[in-house]
Design a protein around this motif. Structure first.
Motif, PDB file in Angstrom:
ATOM      1  N   VAL A 159       0.856  -1.188   0.000  1.00  0.00           N
ATOM      2  CA  VAL A 159       0.000   0.000   0.000  1.00  0.00           C
ATOM      3  C   VAL A 159       0.887   1.231   0.000  1.00  0.00           C
ATOM      4  CG1 VAL A 159      -1.766   1.290   1.245  1.00  0.00           C
ATOM      5  CG2 VAL A 159      -1.836  -1.217   1.211  1.00  0.00           C
ATOM      6  N   ILE A 175      -3.530   0.992  -3.334  1.00  0.00           N
ATOM      7  CA  ILE A 175      -3.000  -0.376  -3.309  1.00  0.00           C
ATOM      8  C   ILE A 175      -2.069  -0.482  -4.508  1.00  0.00           C
ATOM      9  CG2 ILE A 175      -3.564  -2.825  -3.387  1.00  0.00           C
ATOM     10  CD1 ILE A 175      -6.382  -2.004  -2.328  1.00  0.00           C
ATOM     11  N   ASN A 207      -1.401  -3.346   4.844  1.00  0.00           N
ATOM     12  CA  ASN A 207      -1.066  -4.734   4.549  1.00  0.00           C
ATOM     13  C   ASN A 207      -1.717  -5.661   5.574  1.00  0.00           C
ATOM     14  OD1 ASN A 207       1.112  -7.049   5.311  1.00  0.00           O
ATOM     15  ND2 ASN A 207       1.007  -6.715   3.105  1.00  0.00           N
TER      16      ASN A 207
END
Length: 417
Positions: A159, A175, A207
């Motif tokens: 991310v 993302i 994450n």
């Protein structure tokens, strides 16, 4: 002398009040039993009037609740105690993983109030369809009396936290890459806001292994309501959060440490590094990509483009093909490198690795590999155990991250109820 741009602003009356409010709330949250206004004043050095005024503000904002005092042991009227609120504001945690979706609600006391999981392959699906189903799952875990004030989303990938130069602008995380989902440069914030309107805090994305590690770091202080009290437990093979915590307690595996490596096994393999009770994310938020450590040079081609990555040997699909012994050996080598690098005293195996059948095989084998490969193992053995949360860890951690934002800045919520 620091430059004017980096000099802290002078304290204002409001700043002092905000600091005192946060101090008082932290004492309420950390207290092992309901704490009275008089005890708060004594612990902080505030006057009783000041402590009472701040406590009233927390009560009015729905951040704290008053509970009936225990029977008095001596003459005089016993004082009511204050605790974190079990109704009102709450955190909503969501997870997109390769073969399931998950949702979780955590209240301000840190109690997991509801979880739900739907098992299905998410690879090849349109992002919008995945988010719509995730929103349905979020509505499914709605708890009467609780209102999510923020949402955090866990994903199995990298991310990107943007740098925002415009004052007042809200950063929009992206993302950047989730190779096992086939997602790259995906922005989900606007769509999720439309699907889940009405939450004051901006959407957080992180994450899944980092969020799972956060849940594990707070496992001892996060009670779980049993199924009869409203815990949702769905999906084939889902043993449930309550069962996982009960099993951990029964096995006496509640040894808590502020430093550990959390290894999450799914289709991919990720890790969260916890140092001093906080998740270490690295300079760009990408720390913990243990699944792409090379364990077999020239081995099987990984979805990331490299060969011989750990997840090609110890990911769920590889584990089904080759068995626990092969996976444990590879995990042991990769984990030992991380333990040697960070001098970590404990390892927690999560995700599918925490399923009772797999944990029974993996935990002793990984422990044996660490005894062989960790340089300090002879005089400082590394503890290896299964996660308390199992499959729900990332969603629990995501919801916990929202709750911690409220805990950290109660002044932002005073007047909001």
């Amino acid at each position: 002398m620091p430059s004017a741009d980096h000099r802290p602003p002078p304290a204002r009356q409001g700043t002092i009040r905000e600091t005192n409010l946060a101090l008082l709330y932290r004492l309420i949250l950390d207290a092992p039993a309901p704490v009275s206004r008089a005890a708060l004043a004594a612990a902080t050095g505030m006057t009783r009037a000041t402590a009472s005024t701040l406590a009233d503000a927390l009560l009015a904002a729905g951040l704290a609740a008053a509970v009936a005092p225990p029977p008095a042991a001596s003459a005089g009227r016993p004082a009511a105690g204050l605790v974190a609120a079990r109704t009102g504001p709450a955190g909503l945690g969501l997870e997109v993983n390769v073969d399931y979706l998950a949702a979780c609600v955590v209240d301000l006391s840190g109690t997991v109030r509801a979880t739900a999981t739907r098992h299905a392959d998410q690879r090849g699906r349109e992002v919008g369809a995945v988010l719509a189903e995730l929103a349905d799952l979020a509505r499914e875990v709605a708890v009467p009396g609780l209102t999510p004030v923020g949402t955090a989303l866990a994903v199995p990938g990298l991310v990107q936290d943007p740098v925002v130069a415009v004052p007042g602008a809200v950063p929009i995380p992206t993302i950047q890459r989730a190779p096992n989902l086939g997602w790259q440069d995906v922005e989900v914030t606007d769509e999720l806001r439309k699907l889940l309107p009405g939450t004051p805090l901006p959407l957080a994305i992180g994450n899944e292994a980092d969020f799972a590690a956060l849940a594990e770091a707070h496992a001892e202080t996060a009670p779980v309501l049993c199924a009869s009290a409203g815990l949702v437990n769905e999906g084939p093979g889902n043993t449930g959060v309550a069962a996982a915590v009960d099993r951990s307690a029964q096995e006496g595996a509640a040894t808590q440490t502020a430093d550990f490596l959390y290894v999450s096994g799914e289709i991919g393999v990720g890790a969260g590094i916890v140092l001093g009770g906080e998740v270490f994310r690295g300079a760009r938020g990408w720390a913990g990509e243990i699944g792409h450590v090379t364990v077999e040079p020239g081995g099987v081609l990984c979805r990331c483009g490299a060969r011989g990555c750990l997840e090609t040997v110890a990911g769920l699909e590889a584990l089904r093909r080759s068995g626990a012994a092969v996976a444990a050996a590879a995990l042991g080598r990769a984990i030992a490198a991380a333990v040697n690098l960070f001098d970590l005293p404990a390892v927690v195996l999560g995700g599918v690795y925490a399923r009772p059948d797999l944990a029974a095989e993996l935990v002793p084998r990984v422990a044996a590999a660490l005894a062989e490969h960790v340089v300090s193992a002879a005089w400082a053995p590394v503890t290896v155990r299964a996660s308390r949360w199992g499959e729900a860890a990332a969603a629990v951690g995501a919801a916990t991250a929202v709750v911690r934002q409220v805990h950290a800045d109660p002044a932002a919520w005073v007047g909001i109820s």
